[in-house]
Design an enzyme around this catalytic site. Structure first.
Site, PDB file in Angstrom:
ATOM      1  CG  ASP A  69      -2.102  -0.759   1.113  1.00 30.38           C
ATOM      2  OD1 ASP A  69      -2.562  -0.907  -0.283  1.00 30.38           O
ATOM      3  OD2 ASP A  69      -2.595  -1.442   1.776  1.00 30.38           O
TER       4      ASP A  69
ATOM      5  CG  ASP B  23      -9.819  18.338   5.556  1.00 28.36           C
ATOM      6  OD1 ASP B  23      -9.724  17.013   6.167  1.00 28.36           O
ATOM      7  OD2 ASP B  23      -9.348  18.440   4.316  1.00 28.36           O
TER       8      ASP B  23
ATOM      9  CB  ALA C 294     -17.753   8.878  -1.030  1.00 26.30           C
TER      10      ALA C 294
ATOM     11  CB  THR D 201     -19.623  16.468  -2.994  1.00 29.68           C
ATOM     12  OG1 THR D 201     -18.995  16.028  -1.755  1.00 29.68           O
ATOM     13  CG2 THR D 201     -20.971  16.278  -2.759  1.00 29.68           C
TER      14      THR D 201
END
Lengths: 571, 685
Positions: free
Chosen positions: B306, B343, B378, B380
């Site tokens: 990952d 955020d 998810a 927008t």
């Protein structure tokens, strides 16, 4: 040792190297079905035998076909030998071969061994020689190559246990490989003076005034296939030392060269099949190193001769008028270099034809053929059996040493796990088990001891050689042993069967198992099977796993004999 | 779990191992190891001969007695090696057991009513029960958080003292029994019955109680058994040969030869190597759910890594504001900061921090006019704020572009080209736009950059040299992924990866005969983890992920996948090296024993005694002693593993072949000679 002797040996080696690729390419075309010039004949054979040539057989079916074919053809030969007296083409009214000897002979020829406890010219009718023994010379060779081809297929592809069609491999091997190779070779032999006739034996008066009967027969046709198919069963008792079989240096060269042609070519064939030509050459190189070591040792030992003779003033140094060395049991025509070469080659490959008597070699010179056989008949080896023997050793090498690179072992992309190891171990186990058990039995039983020609360690070498030769499907003899007793006929016959089929079946199982494995791509982390390092490792495994097993027995046979010779004692 | 490194020969472990070596003489146990079982039979046989000789009052039984003793030592030393390897695991299991102290649980009748609980002993909890844990409570069993958020001390399991957050929903909802709640509360649905919990499984794994032989181990045992049978033939048939030659060999001497020839070194150490391999995983805080997984780790061809956390530092950081034409950098910074206020992700915070460099101090949400926060979704793929007539958005270029277009505006070409440039360079462009008084405009681009971890390029180079391909998995777009892949030096990448993409990549690799390793923590990783050959689940991950993985990393450090591979390789190399060593030893032993056996019959065989050993008895005894002592001498190597450096197979092979192949031929010559000299000095022969 002479420069001339070495040049002849080097010439031989050079020619073997030169033919490896062309023969290999040809064998590929034989078994992938792309050669078709005998297609109509093939079709007729398949139709007559009810064979579906398109069928791809599971290894069990492949093995069953091979065993069935061998069993039936062995039985036919047994019956034919027993009834020889009532069958045609028997100008000298040879009687039926005794029961045990017929069993042994049938087993021996079916297994590509050609161990002979009889003298051909006084036992066999022309019919038996041509219809029975020569037939097996072709088919047992074709069976051997078929089995090796099947193993190569199992490794090369992923097919869920399917490894080809035995009947097709048998027919194609015979039609496209052994017949086309044998016919020109037989003609060359005839051109050189090898006899080929149905004439009556000739009675002549020798210069000494003695009457001598000269045996005749269709020799050239027989000896071509016995060399090419690594069978080795001689038309005459004297085998390739007989002047009617091998009259000139060229016939001697051709006959020793013919032994290696197909086994050497098979290494190239194998490289092509598994798409790793370098690996094919690595196997070739391992075989060649063992061959070179053997021939050097044998030549050295024979050229040096017997130190006891030298000590008594016998001139053992080679010169223009004196071959020097140990000439006992060797044809004067061939000399020491060619006898040592022949003895090495015929035991490297499981041929067993001889142009000199191994029993009369010095102890070290005689040790070479014995060790060659005991390494498992894989120094180029028998047709087919040499290649598959070497592949099994390569599998074991990869398994033992492969872990050292930090991956579970892979051979040419196929994982080697318990099923594969089990079959490979079974293969290498049966060989010493048969040889050692039978030799041990014979070394202490009155029947076994009765056959010896010599006492002491040399007698043990004779017994050990006989069982090594039969279990290894070689067929050459350490001529001292009297093998024509019921005891030895039975045991040696059994040894040939075990040495052939009890090893072939696990090998075919291995082929089947490998064909079920995924093929992992090669990477920098893969155990290398193409490098000189791999060749060294492979040799190490062959020597340690193969030869060390026999070390105790050898120590009490040829090794102690050699040491005693140093002390002035002979047997 | 205790992460403290134990010394190789911890006195308490040694003491226990000594007792265990005797307990392991049980034939039912010994028969599992055919090579050592043969030695056991040989020892019994020799003991019988010794007893017979003593009963018959024969003189000179000293030799037979010594042989007998050393044969028994051979068996015991092998048992000791296994017991040592197990002992280390058992000691760790004991530490773990301490955390499984008796505890009581607060069981809820109604999951919504936290107040109404009844106290029950933890062992009476069953799957599906719901419990509540408040600060100071030990979590009574494995479970799933269904309500609440709390900090949890998991040091009992992971050895990591910093508390971790566990909350309902998402990928941090799994809790482990035996860990402790430090703050707040958790409502937990129990997912494992007592005795089946993670802790229980871990204990039995580290103890090696249910250790099953791995495929390669089984294959190796077959090989070793085969060799044993071959040497059995060689030795048993020696007696007839000896009789033929006019001598005979005593049973103790035949047994000695057999024991020396069969591969006792590897046979005796094989299971210790396997156990130690799992133990080394534990030292790295990785729990192997099976030995098979450790073995497969060595075989891996492809590593799926990952990007985030493995290839790059966990989070992207804002490094630059690129304003649109007609917008000042300061204005863009101000709006970007405003849009990032809601955020809470590290990226969001890095934008706020970068904006401060333009003299903008961090604003709080309550300042000025009432602001409405628009969280990222998810759908927008944008976040931002609404404050009166002002709307600010930041997000992926296409999402913000669509938002601007929907309002009748458009994205300037300069901004589009900036976005492309940043993506090409491996960064993540975030476009900032605002709508003031119904007039939309694009303000510019925030440059978020992935920081590739130091030293990763070198590691990937090493992996490549070992023949392992690295594939970086990322949700980024092709351009971004390509740039980071190039910077980090991975071989390949999978961009815009969905769980389905990952799954099909694994299947494709496996279809080509490759073995795939990956790490994962989320529930959506579970199918891929189950499909992969080596699957390292993060301990912080969900229950589903942990169940799908065959290795669990207690540190939850995805980079450890590389170490896992190295440990796997080390295990296999150790096994191969000792096998090679063991077989190579036979050469010297032959030269010691064969002349000794037959020198009485054929004095000429003395020529084979190239070590010039003192006498027949000393030669045989020295070989048997060497054979026994070499097992003890190699225990540290078996437990610690062969030292190795990542390198191409050819280089590793050459090195190991010199040490263990050539060394394996030479060492016994020297060792046997030395023991022979000592035996003579000590007048034991």
């Amino acid at each position: 040792m002479t420069a001339n002797g070495w040049l002849q040996i080097l010439f031989f080696a050079g020619v073997v190297l030169a033919i490896t690729k062309p023969v290999g390419v040809y064998i590929v075309r034989v078994y992938d079905g792309s050669l078709r010039w005998l297609a109509p004949l093939e079709r007729v054979i398949y139709r007559l035998c009810g064979v579906d040539p398109e069928e791809d057989q599971h290894w069990t079916r492949y093995a069953a076909g091979l065993l069935l074919f061998s069993a039936v053809s062995m039985l036919v030969t047994y019956v034919a030998l027993r009834l020889q007296g009532s069958l045609p083409l028997n100008p000298f009214t040879r009687v039926g071969v005794p029961d045990r000897q017929a069993f042994e002979t049938a087993a021996s020829f079916t297994t590509n061994t050609d161990w002979q406890s009889y003298a051909g010219e006084t036992t066999m009718s022309y019919l038996s020689q041509m219809m029975q023994l020569a037939f097996h010379n072709f088919t047992s060779a074709a069976c051997g190559v078929a089995a090796a081809v099947a193993l190569a297929r199992g490794i090369a592809r992923r097919s869920g246990g399917k490894i080809g069609n035995f009947w097709v491999d048998l027919v194609r091997g015979t039609l496209y490989l052994f017949l086309p190779f044998s016919i020109p070779l037989a003609l060359l032999f005839v051109q050189q003076g090898t006899i080929q006739n149905f004439a009556h034996y000739v009675t002549v008066t020798t210069v000494e005034g003695v009457k001598q009967v000269l045996a005749m027969g269709p020799v050239a046709s027989q000896s071509a296939i016995k060399q090419l198919g690594t069978n080795g069963g001689g038309f005459f008792n004297a085998n390739a030392a007989h002047p009617f079989e091998s009259p000139t240096p060229w016939t001697n060269f051709l006959s020793v060269f013919a032994i290696f042609v197909i086994p050497a070519g098979l290494t190239y064939f194998y490289g092509r099949m598994v798409k790793n030509q370098k690996h094919g050459w690595a196997l070739w190189a391992a075989m060649f190193v063992l061959f070179a070591g053997g021939v050097t040792t044998a030549y050295w030992a024979e050229a040096r001769g017997n130190p006891i003779h030298a000590a008594r003033g016998v001139d053992v140094v080679a010169s223009a008028g004196n071959p020097g060395g140990n000439m006992e049991g060797k044809e004067v025509r061939f000399g020491i270099a060619n006898s040592a070469l022949y003895a090495t080659v015929t035991t490297d490959a499981s041929c067993g034809a001889v142009n000199s008597m191994h029993d009369s070699f010095t102890s070290i010179g005689g040790l070479v053929p014995l060790v060659n056989i005991q390494l498992g008949e894989l120094i180029f080896g028998g047709v087919g059996s040499g290649l598959y023997g070497m592949i099994v050793m390569a599998v074991l090498t990869v398994f033992i040493a492969g872990l050292m690179v930090g991956r579970t072992p892979e051979y040419l992309g196929k994982k080697i796990q318990s099923r594969e190891v089990r079959m490979a171990m079974l293969y290498v186990l049966i060989f010493p088990a048969v040889i050692l058990t039978f030799t041990a039995l014979s070394a202490v039983s009155p029947h076994g001891l009765a056959g010896r020609n010599n006492a002491g360690p040399h007698g043990l070498s004779e017994i050990l050689y006989a069982f090594s030769s039969t279990a290894g499907n070689n067929g050459s003899a350490f001529a001292g042993l009297t093998g024509s007793t019921a005891y030895y006929n039975t045991l040696l016959g059994l040894a040939t069967l075990f040495g052939r089929f009890a090893m072939m079946v696990p090998m075919l199982a291995l082929a089947g198992f490998l064909s079920e494995r995924k093929i992992a791509p090669e990477s920098a982390g893969t155990f290398p099977v193409t490098t000189p390092l791999f060749v060294v490792l492979l040799l190490g495994v062959i020597v340690i796993v193969g030869a060390l097993t026999f070390f105790p027995a050898l120590a009490l046979g040829p090794v102690v004999e050699h040491l005693l010779m140093g002390a002035g004692k002979l047997f | 779990m205790s992460t403290l490194k134990r010394p190789l020969f911890d006195p308490s472990i040694v003491r226990r191992a000594v007792w265990d070596s005797f307990a392991k003489l049980d034939p039912r146990h010994m028969v599992r190891n055919p090579v050592m079982f043969v030695v056991l039979i040989g020892s019994l046989l020799t003991t019988l001969v010794l007893a017979r000789d003593i009963a018959a009052g024969q003189s000179g039984i000293g030799f037979t007695l010594q042989i007998t003793l050393w044969l028994w030592f051979t068996v015991l030393f092998a048992n000791f090696a296994e017991a040592m390897a197990e002992g280390r695991g058992k000691a760790q299991a004991d530490t773990l057991r301490k955390s499984r102290i008796q505890t009581s649980a607060k069981r809820l009748a109604n999951p919504r009513d936290r107040a109404a609980f009844e106290s029950v002993p933890a062992e009476r909890l069953r799957k599906g029960d719901v419990v509540v844990c408040t600060p100071g409570d030990m979590i009574p069993g494995d479970g799933e958080v269904i309500d609440g958020v709390a900090s949890v001390d998991e040091s009992a399991i992971t050895g990591e003292s910093a508390p971790v957050i566990r909350e309902s929903g998402g990928d941090r909802s799994a809790v482990t029994g035996g860990t402790k709640v430090l703050s707040d509360f958790l409502v937990i649905r129990i997912t494992a019955n007592p005795g089946e919990t993670f802790l229980d499984r871990m204990i039995s794994l580290v103890e090696g109680a249910r250790r099953q032989k791995t495929p390669n181990e089984i294959a190796l045992i077959i090989l070793l058994s085969g060799l044993t049978i071959i040497f059995l033939f060689a030795v048993v048939t020696l007696q007839p040969f000896a009789i033929y030659s006019g001598g005979s060999v005593s049973i103790p001497i035949l047994v000695s030869l057999l024991v020396c020839l069969i591969p006792t070194t590897i046979g005796g150490l094989l299971s210790a190597i396997g156990i130690a391999g799992m133990d080394r995983m534990i030292q790295h805080n990785v729990i192997a759910m099976s030995g098979r997984a450790v073995e497969a780790a060595g075989d891996v061809n492809t590593l799926l890594l990952d990007k985030t956390g493995t290839v790059t530092l966990g989070n992207r950081q804002a490094v630059e504001f690129v304003p649109a034409p007609g917008v000042t950098r300061e204005f863009l910074a101000d709006r970007a900061q405003l849009a990032s206020l809601p955020d809470e992700t590290p990226e969001g915070r890095s934008i706020v921090v970068l904006a401060k460099q333009f003299g903008l101090r961090a604003r709080t949400l309550t300042e000025g006019i009432a602001m409405e926060l628009v969280a990222f979704s998810a759908m927008t793929r944008m976040s931002g704020i609404n404050a009166g007539g002002l709307q600010v958005r930041k997000g992926a270029a296409d999402a913000v572009g669509r938002w601007v277009r929907d309002q009748g505006g458009e994205t300037p070409a300069e901004v589009t080209s900036t976005v492309e440039r940043i993506a090409r360079e491996g960064g993540t462009p975030l476009v900032v736009a605002e709508r003031e008084d119904g007039r939309p405009r694009v303000l510019g681009v925030i440059y978020l950059k992935d920081v590739v971890k130091g030293g990763m390029k070198e590691r990937f180079d090493q992996l490549r040299a070992m023949g392992i391909r690295t594939v970086m998995i990322t949700g980024d777009n092709q351009l971004t992924a390509a740039a980071i892949a190039a910077e980090a030096g991975v071989d390949d990448f999978l961009a815009e990866a969905t769980p389905e993409d990952k799954m099909s990549l694994i299947k494709r690799e496996q279809g080509g005969g490759r073995l795939v390793a990956m790490t994962g923590d989320g529930t959506n990783d579970a199918p891929a983890l189950a499909q992969a050959d080596v699957a390292v689940a993060m301990n912080t991950g969900t229950q589903a992920a942990k169940e799908a993985g065959n290795l669990i990393d207690l540190d939850s450090n995805p980079t450890k996948l590389i170490e896992v591979v190295e440990i796997g390789k080390q295990l296999l190399i150790t096994r191969g090296a000792l096998t090679t060593f063991s077989i190579a030893n036979d050469v010297a032993k032959y030269f010691a024993i064969i002349p000794a056996m037959f020198v009485a019959t054929y004095p000429a065989l003395q020529a084979l005694n190239i070590m010039r050993l003192h006498s027949a008895q000393s030669a045989i005894l020295a070989s048997v002693i060497f054979n026994a002592l070499i097992i003890i001498a190699l225990i540290p190597l078996a437990l610690r593993g062969v030292r190795w450096r990542p390198a191409p197979a050819t280089a590793i092979l050459r090195r190991n072949l010199w040490i263990y192949g050539v060394g394996g031929i030479i060492v016994p010559f020297a060792g046997i000679k030395l023991i022979d000299l000592l035996l003579v000095l000590a007048r034991l022969v």
